[in-house]
Design an enzyme around this catalytic site. Structure first.
Site, PDB file in Angstrom:
ATOM      1  N   ASN A   1      -2.308   0.113   6.830  1.00  0.00           N
ATOM      2  CA  ASN A   1      -1.832  -1.172   7.355  1.00  0.00           C
ATOM      3  C   ASN A   1      -0.939  -1.931   6.361  1.00  0.00           C
ATOM      4  O   ASN A   1      -0.822  -3.152   6.408  1.00  0.00           O
ATOM      5  CB  ASN A   1      -3.004  -2.024   7.858  1.00  0.00           C
ATOM      6  CG  ASN A   1      -3.986  -2.368   6.771  1.00  0.00           C
ATOM      7  OD1 ASN A   1      -3.847  -1.944   5.631  1.00  0.00           O
ATOM      8  ND2 ASN A   1      -4.980  -3.168   7.105  1.00  0.00           N
TER       9      ASN A   1
ATOM     10  N   GLU B   1      -9.036 -10.839  -8.310  1.00  0.00           N
ATOM     11  CA  GLU B   1      -8.165  -9.682  -8.023  1.00  0.00           C
ATOM     12  C   GLU B   1      -6.911  -9.706  -8.900  1.00  0.00           C
ATOM     13  O   GLU B   1      -6.429  -8.659  -9.333  1.00  0.00           O
ATOM     14  CB  GLU B   1      -7.795  -9.655  -6.536  1.00  0.00           C
ATOM     15  CG  GLU B   1      -9.002  -9.323  -5.659  1.00  0.00           C
ATOM     16  CD  GLU B   1      -8.666  -9.195  -4.179  1.00  0.00           C
ATOM     17  OE1 GLU B   1      -7.502  -9.410  -3.789  1.00  0.00           O
ATOM     18  OE2 GLU B   1      -9.592  -8.871  -3.410  1.00  0.00           O
TER      19      GLU B   1
ATOM     20  N   TYR C   1     -12.579  -2.330  -4.359  1.00  0.00           N
ATOM     21  CA  TYR C   1     -13.096  -2.538  -2.999  1.00  0.00           C
ATOM     22  C   TYR C   1     -14.620  -2.539  -2.949  1.00  0.00           C
ATOM     23  O   TYR C   1     -15.193  -2.288  -1.881  1.00  0.00           O
ATOM     24  CB  TYR C   1     -12.548  -1.444  -2.079  1.00  0.00           C
ATOM     25  CG  TYR C   1     -11.123  -1.683  -1.585  1.00  0.00           C
ATOM     26  CD1 TYR C   1     -10.774  -2.875  -0.941  1.00  0.00           C
ATOM     27  CD2 TYR C   1     -10.150  -0.712  -1.718  1.00  0.00           C
ATOM     28  CE1 TYR C   1      -9.482  -3.086  -0.467  1.00  0.00           C
ATOM     29  CE2 TYR C   1      -8.847  -0.908  -1.236  1.00  0.00           C
ATOM     30  CZ  TYR C   1      -8.528  -2.098  -0.618  1.00  0.00           C
ATOM     31  OH  TYR C   1      -7.254  -2.314  -0.130  1.00  0.00           O
TER      32      TYR C   1
ATOM     33  N   THR D   1      -5.791  -7.377  10.506  1.00  0.00           N
ATOM     34  CA  THR D   1      -6.088  -6.102   9.828  1.00  0.00           C
ATOM     35  C   THR D   1      -5.588  -4.904  10.629  1.00  0.00           C
ATOM     36  O   THR D   1      -5.009  -3.971  10.081  1.00  0.00           O
ATOM     37  CB  THR D   1      -7.622  -5.982   9.628  1.00  0.00           C
ATOM     38  OG1 THR D   1      -8.095  -7.159   8.974  1.00  0.00           O
ATOM     39  CG2 THR D   1      -7.976  -4.759   8.800  1.00  0.00           C
TER      40      THR D   1
ATOM     41  N   PHE E   1     -16.055   2.780   6.540  1.00  0.00           N
ATOM     42  CA  PHE E   1     -14.711   3.244   6.200  1.00  0.00           C
ATOM     43  C   PHE E   1     -14.440   3.193   4.695  1.00  0.00           C
ATOM     44  O   PHE E   1     -13.310   3.407   4.255  1.00  0.00           O
ATOM     45  CB  PHE E   1     -13.649   2.423   6.939  1.00  0.00           C
ATOM     46  CG  PHE E   1     -13.770   0.926   6.727  1.00  0.00           C
ATOM     47  CD1 PHE E   1     -13.191   0.315   5.621  1.00  0.00           C
ATOM     48  CD2 PHE E   1     -14.453   0.133   7.637  1.00  0.00           C
ATOM     49  CE1 PHE E   1     -13.307  -1.047   5.412  1.00  0.00           C
ATOM     50  CE2 PHE E   1     -14.573  -1.239   7.436  1.00  0.00           C
ATOM     51  CZ  PHE E   1     -13.996  -1.831   6.320  1.00  0.00           C
TER      52      PHE E   1
ATOM     53  N   ARG F   1       2.223  -6.565   9.326  1.00  0.00           N
ATOM     54  CA  ARG F   1       1.446  -5.451   9.882  1.00  0.00           C
ATOM     55  C   ARG F   1       1.903  -5.087  11.288  1.00  0.00           C
ATOM     56  O   ARG F   1       1.881  -3.924  11.676  1.00  0.00           O
ATOM     57  CB  ARG F   1      -0.048  -5.780   9.829  1.00  0.00           C
ATOM     58  CG  ARG F   1      -0.609  -5.618   8.409  1.00  0.00           C
ATOM     59  CD  ARG F   1      -1.975  -6.202   8.284  1.00  0.00           C
ATOM     60  NE  ARG F   1      -2.664  -5.787   7.062  1.00  0.00           N
ATOM     61  CZ  ARG F   1      -3.774  -6.346   6.625  1.00  0.00           C
ATOM     62  NH1 ARG F   1      -4.322  -7.354   7.287  1.00  0.00           N
ATOM     63  NH2 ARG F   1      -4.358  -5.916   5.517  1.00  0.00           N
TER      64      ARG F   1
ATOM     65  N   HIS G   1      -2.200  -5.431   1.380  1.00  0.00           N
ATOM     66  CA  HIS G   1      -3.480  -6.090   1.085  1.00  0.00           C
ATOM     67  C   HIS G   1      -3.172  -7.491   0.597  1.00  0.00           C
ATOM     68  O   HIS G   1      -2.204  -7.694  -0.146  1.00  0.00           O
ATOM     69  CB  HIS G   1      -4.245  -5.335  -0.021  1.00  0.00           C
ATOM     70  CG  HIS G   1      -5.361  -6.160  -0.616  1.00  0.00           C
ATOM     71  ND1 HIS G   1      -6.624  -6.183  -0.070  1.00  0.00           N
ATOM     72  CD2 HIS G   1      -5.381  -7.034  -1.667  1.00  0.00           C
ATOM     73  CE1 HIS G   1      -7.379  -7.032  -0.773  1.00  0.00           C
ATOM     74  NE2 HIS G   1      -6.644  -7.552  -1.744  1.00  0.00           N
TER      75      HIS G   1
ATOM     76  N   ARG H   1      -1.799 -14.407   4.082  1.00  0.00           N
ATOM     77  CA  ARG H   1      -2.587 -13.814   5.177  1.00  0.00           C
ATOM     78  C   ARG H   1      -1.840 -13.993   6.510  1.00  0.00           C
ATOM     79  O   ARG H   1      -1.853 -13.098   7.350  1.00  0.00           O
ATOM     80  CB  ARG H   1      -3.976 -14.459   5.257  1.00  0.00           C
ATOM     81  CG  ARG H   1      -4.760 -14.377   3.961  1.00  0.00           C
ATOM     82  CD  ARG H   1      -5.636 -13.206   3.768  1.00  0.00           C
ATOM     83  NE  ARG H   1      -6.478 -12.825   4.850  1.00  0.00           N
ATOM     84  CZ  ARG H   1      -7.167 -11.673   4.845  1.00  0.00           C
ATOM     85  NH1 ARG H   1      -7.057 -10.829   3.809  1.00  0.00           N
ATOM     86  NH2 ARG H   1      -7.939 -11.361   5.849  1.00  0.00           N
TER      87      ARG H   1
ATOM     88  N   LYS I   1       0.826  -1.211   0.000  1.00  0.00           N
ATOM     89  CA  LYS I   1       0.000   0.000   0.000  1.00  0.00           C
ATOM     90  C   LYS I   1       0.868   1.274   0.000  1.00  0.00           C
ATOM     91  O   LYS I   1       2.090   1.209   0.193  1.00  0.00           O
ATOM     92  CB  LYS I   1      -0.938  -0.046   1.203  1.00  0.00           C
ATOM     93  CG  LYS I   1      -1.999  -1.160   1.111  1.00  0.00           C
ATOM     94  CD  LYS I   1      -2.980  -1.097   2.286  1.00  0.00           C
ATOM     95  CE  LYS I   1      -4.078  -2.144   2.148  1.00  0.00           C
ATOM     96  NZ  LYS I   1      -5.076  -2.052   3.241  1.00  0.00           N
TER      97      LYS I   1
END
Ligand code: GDP
Length: 144
Positions: free
Chosen positions: A119, A133, A56, A98, A64, A109, A122, A92, A16
């Site tokens: 964070n 995706e 998204y 998250t 949010f 993270r 993704h 993950r 990100k």
């Protein structure tokens, strides 16, 4: 003969804007590679606001949503395809929870996350969403 390992799975990862801004993309890729994931496609893009809303869309009703779309389109990101056995779950696990404050020691993270919004990474949450995706960002000939 060309061999193809059917057990291998692919997942979509995004480093990100906070990761690109702080020049920690190499450190994050090392974490993925140490976890048994290979980078089989990777490019830097600046996601537009409209693309963010489509990417998204599943979160459209969440409070949010606007903040999420503003953030992911706020600067360049690295989008990548990671490959390995159980790549979705492995990615993950490497990412962590998250909310960086709730993420386990050693996760990306926990180590690098700034807030629940910034964070750092993704990762697709399931095999079918991973396929969708990946197709959102990459054509077949861009993936090794
Ligand atoms: P992930 O799969 O761990 O990325 O989490 P989700 O799919 O639930 O949420 C997608 C992204 O939305 C997260 O990575 C966060 O950046 C953001 N997000 C999730 N929950 C919140 C929240 O409560 N507040 C804010 N500001 N952002 C959130």
């Amino acid at each position: 003969m060309v061999s193809f390992d059917m057990k291998k799975e692919r997942t979509l990862s995004i480093l990100k804007p906070d990761a690109v801004r702080r020049s920690i993309t190499g450190a994050i890729n090392k974490k993925f590679e140490d976890a048994g994931l290979s980078v089989v496609a990777q490019k830097m893009v600046h996601i537009s606001r409209e693309q963010a809303e489509r990417f998204y869309a599943v979160h459209r009703e969440r409070p949010f949503f606007r903040e999420l779309c503003d953030y992911i389109s706020s600067g360049p990101v690295v989008v990548q395809v990671l490959e390995g056995e159980n790549a979705v779950a492995k990615n993950r696990d490497a990412m962590g929870a998250t909310d960086p404050q709730k993420a386990a020691e050693g996760t990306i993270r926990k180590e690098f996350g700034i807030s629940i919004s910034e964070n750092t990474v993704h990762g697709s949450d399931a095999h079918d969403t991973a396929a969708a995706e990946i197709a959102f960002f990459f054509s077949g000939c861009e993936i090794y």
